[in-house]
Design a protein around this motif. Sequence first.
Motif, PDB file in Angstrom:
ATOM      1  N   VAL A 120      32.737  21.951  10.761  1.00 10.66           N
ATOM      2  CA  VAL A 120      32.260  22.758  10.157  1.00 10.66           C
ATOM      3  C   VAL A 120      32.532  23.365   8.277  1.00 10.66           C
ATOM      4  N   PRO A 121      31.401  24.141   7.674  1.00  7.76           N
ATOM      5  CA  PRO A 121      31.787  23.731   6.398  1.00  7.76           C
ATOM      6  C   PRO A 121      32.979  24.581   5.806  1.00  7.76           C
ATOM      7  N   SER A 122      33.284  25.677   6.872  1.00  8.61           N
ATOM      8  CA  SER A 122      34.921  26.200   6.595  1.00  8.61           C
ATOM      9  C   SER A 122      36.014  25.713   6.383  1.00  8.61           C
ATOM     10  N   PHE A 123      36.341  24.256   7.301  1.00 11.86           N
ATOM     11  CA  PHE A 123      36.943  23.384   7.477  1.00 11.86           C
ATOM     12  C   PHE A 123      36.973  22.354   6.894  1.00 11.86           C
ATOM     13  N   TRP A 124      35.646  21.953   5.753  1.00 15.13           N
ATOM     14  CA  TRP A 124      35.632  20.180   5.490  1.00 15.13           C
ATOM     15  C   TRP A 124      36.905  19.746   4.129  1.00 15.13           C
ATOM     16  N   GLY A 125      37.008  21.130   3.712  1.00 18.20           N
ATOM     17  CA  GLY A 125      38.078  20.625   2.715  1.00 18.20           C
ATOM     18  C   GLY A 125      39.519  21.119   3.220  1.00 18.20           C
ATOM     19  N   ALA A 141      46.342   4.474   9.998  1.00 20.32           N
ATOM     20  CA  ALA A 141      45.196   3.722  10.964  1.00 20.32           C
ATOM     21  C   ALA A 141      44.648   4.000   9.825  1.00 20.32           C
ATOM     22  N   GLN A 142      44.384   3.138   8.828  1.00 19.37           N
ATOM     23  CA  GLN A 142      42.711   3.710   7.904  1.00 19.37           C
ATOM     24  C   GLN A 142      41.154   3.308   8.551  1.00 19.37           C
ATOM     25  N   PRO A 143      41.340   3.002   9.797  1.00 20.15           N
ATOM     26  CA  PRO A 143      39.587   2.839  10.320  1.00 20.15           C
ATOM     27  C   PRO A 143      39.285   4.957  10.677  1.00 20.15           C
ATOM     28  N   ILE A 144      40.587   5.523  11.104  1.00 19.75           N
ATOM     29  CA  ILE A 144      40.441   6.347  11.111  1.00 19.75           C
ATOM     30  C   ILE A 144      39.112   7.344  10.219  1.00 19.75           C
ATOM     31  N   ILE A 145      40.249   6.715   8.858  1.00 18.97           N
ATOM     32  CA  ILE A 145      40.476   7.242   7.639  1.00 18.97           C
ATOM     33  C   ILE A 145      38.812   6.851   7.338  1.00 18.97           C
ATOM     34  N   SER A 146      38.931   5.915   7.410  1.00 19.96           N
ATOM     35  CA  SER A 146      37.040   5.356   6.706  1.00 19.96           C
ATOM     36  C   SER A 146      36.362   6.458   8.009  1.00 19.96           C
ATOM     37  N   LYS A 147      36.939   6.442   9.393  1.00 20.60           N
ATOM     38  CA  LYS A 147      35.448   7.415  10.222  1.00 20.60           C
ATOM     39  C   LYS A 147      35.245   8.608   9.968  1.00 20.60           C
ATOM     40  N   LEU A 148      36.543   9.761   9.285  1.00 19.59           N
ATOM     41  CA  LEU A 148      36.400  10.987   8.581  1.00 19.59           C
ATOM     42  C   LEU A 148      35.584  10.579   7.192  1.00 19.59           C
ATOM     43  N   ASP A 149      35.555   9.366   5.948  1.00 19.56           N
ATOM     44  CA  ASP A 149      34.598   9.786   5.442  1.00 19.56           C
ATOM     45  C   ASP A 149      33.366   9.809   5.406  1.00 19.56           C
ATOM     46  N   GLU A 150      33.082   9.152   6.275  1.00 16.77           N
ATOM     47  CA  GLU A 150      31.787   9.067   6.538  1.00 16.77           C
ATOM     48  C   GLU A 150      30.883  10.193   6.739  1.00 16.77           C
ATOM     49  N   SER A 151      30.659  10.425   8.495  1.00 13.24           N
ATOM     50  CA  SER A 151      30.483  11.245   9.168  1.00 13.24           C
ATOM     51  C   SER A 151      30.939  12.311   9.793  1.00 13.24           C
ATOM     52  N   TRP A 152      32.907  12.360   9.627  1.00 18.68           N
ATOM     53  CA  TRP A 152      33.108  13.243  10.913  1.00 18.68           C
ATOM     54  C   TRP A 152      33.034  14.460  10.428  1.00 18.68           C
ATOM     55  N   TRP A 153      31.536  15.135   9.570  1.00 19.15           N
ATOM     56  CA  TRP A 153      32.233  16.520   9.777  1.00 19.15           C
ATOM     57  C   TRP A 153      30.521  16.977   9.622  1.00 19.15           C
ATOM     58  N   ALA A 154      30.124  19.052  10.314  1.00 19.28           N
ATOM     59  CA  ALA A 154      29.735  18.883  11.802  1.00 19.28           C
ATOM     60  C   ALA A 154      28.774  20.429   9.910  1.00 19.28           C
ATOM     61  N   TYR A 155      27.840  21.061  10.207  1.00 20.84           N
ATOM     62  CA  TYR A 155      27.058  22.025   9.813  1.00 20.84           C
ATOM     63  C   TYR A 155      27.477  23.021  11.017  1.00 20.84           C
ATOM     64  N   LYS A 156      26.882  23.348  12.099  1.00 21.43           N
ATOM     65  CA  LYS A 156      27.385  24.245  12.473  1.00 21.43           C
ATOM     66  C   LYS A 156      28.411  23.841  13.711  1.00 21.43           C
ATOM     67  N   ASP A 157      29.524  24.746  14.534  1.00 30.24           N
ATOM     68  CA  ASP A 157      29.840  24.691  15.901  1.00 30.24           C
ATOM     69  C   ASP A 157      29.553  25.068  17.152  1.00 30.24           C
ATOM     70  N   VAL A 158      29.875  23.297  17.173  1.00 30.67           N
ATOM     71  CA  VAL A 158      28.998  23.601  18.832  1.00 30.67           C
ATOM     72  C   VAL A 158      29.957  22.698  19.301  1.00 30.67           C
ATOM     73  N   VAL A 159      29.540  22.919  20.554  1.00 28.64           N
ATOM     74  CA  VAL A 159      31.309  22.443  21.616  1.00 28.64           C
ATOM     75  C   VAL A 159      30.440  20.651  21.841  1.00 28.64           C
ATOM     76  N   GLN A 160      30.812  19.836  21.520  1.00 26.86           N
ATOM     77  CA  GLN A 160      30.927  18.217  21.573  1.00 26.86           C
ATOM     78  C   GLN A 160      31.944  18.041  22.846  1.00 26.86           C
ATOM     79  N   GLY A 161      32.913  18.928  23.366  1.00 28.66           N
ATOM     80  CA  GLY A 161      34.339  17.991  23.832  1.00 28.66           C
ATOM     81  C   GLY A 161      35.347  17.426  22.882  1.00 28.66           C
ATOM     82  N   SER A 162      35.128  17.567  21.286  1.00 30.75           N
ATOM     83  CA  SER A 162      36.176  17.816  20.464  1.00 30.75           C
ATOM     84  C   SER A 162      35.634  17.778  19.308  1.00 30.75           C
ATOM     85  N   PHE A 163      37.008  18.573  18.171  1.00 27.19           N
ATOM     86  CA  PHE A 163      36.840  19.568  16.910  1.00 27.19           C
ATOM     87  C   PHE A 163      36.050  19.142  15.831  1.00 27.19           C
ATOM     88  N   VAL A 164      35.040  19.005  15.583  1.00 24.12           N
ATOM     89  CA  VAL A 164      34.391  18.720  14.349  1.00 24.12           C
ATOM     90  C   VAL A 164      34.048  19.950  13.449  1.00 24.12           C
TER      91      VAL A 164
END
Length: 337
Positions: free
Chosen positions: A46-51, A21-44
């Motif tokens: 945070v820095p400890s998980f980026w790698g 699923a190439q479109p999903i990978i592209s989405k991850l590369d662009e913006s699928w990360w966060a600085y802090k753990d917030v409840v947004q209905g799905s897992f995003v």
Amino acid sequence: MRFIWDLCLILQIYIICSSSAQPIISKLDESWWAYKDVVQGSFVPVPSFWGLVNSAWNLCAIGKRQSPIDIETTHMIFDPHLTPLRLNTGGRKMYGTMYNTGKHVSLRPDKTHLVNISGGPLGYSYRLEEVRLHFGSEDALGSEHLLNGQGFPGEVQLIHYNQDLYANYSEAAKSPHGIAVVSIFIKLSENSNAFLNRMLNRDTITRINYKHDAFLLMGLNIADLYPDTIRYITYEGSITIPPCYETSTWILINKPVYVTQMQMHSLRLLSQNEPYKIFLSMSDNTRPAQPLLQRCIRTNINFNKQGRDCPNNRALRPQYRGEPTTAVKRRAQFRWK
């Protein structure tokens, strides 16, 4: 239970990323990360998980030259060959577009008005790509870099790419000697820096309240952003957002810039979401400090001492000498306080 739940989500992400699923990978590369753990209905992540969530981001977890760092003044070494940084604006003012990216306040200059830096620790000419602001929900939490364990209300990062070797920022970001970042700590005062005042005055900052908002600024003089000093420290590190490429030369100016308490409050009122979503402050948009490991922190602040070699630079500059002094003596040299 929360830890087990996060692990389960990560396993699901690995399965998705390893599929076709190439479109999903592209989405991850662009913006699928966060600085802090917030409840947004799905897992995003945070820095400890980026790698961990994307193989293209593995340097975030296993890299040896990651940024930001805690600058311990006792570890700094004087390098007499560090010349002043040179700023070239072509004698013209620029205009740029200020964005709320959902993660940063970002100012991106117009491509027809080039701003370049060279000199200092840089062997090439680097073109300004972006001015990025980091800031905290509290006055001691907003900078990515720390000084002897101490944070600052914010940090300005001027991000440049190597225009001598590479055609654009995207190419340079993943390539050797690709990126140069000039970093300036932000402190609070009754008066603000002239350049930041253009960005943060009420008429401007309220134009980018929500994610994807943008506003054009005219007649900007980037030289106004630089403090009146030629002193800095420098080290080799990484980009501080995924994919954490280790291609950055960091230059931290030895004097802060100032904003007012009201301007800092206005930054904290910016939302990382669109207007139709729940308000989540953009503040605390910082990556935690990373291990220094075997790297050297060099400076052109002269401590009038002779001493040991910097292992990282022996091959490049065998004549380079320097020695750390006591933390008390070094703090006296700094203009960050």
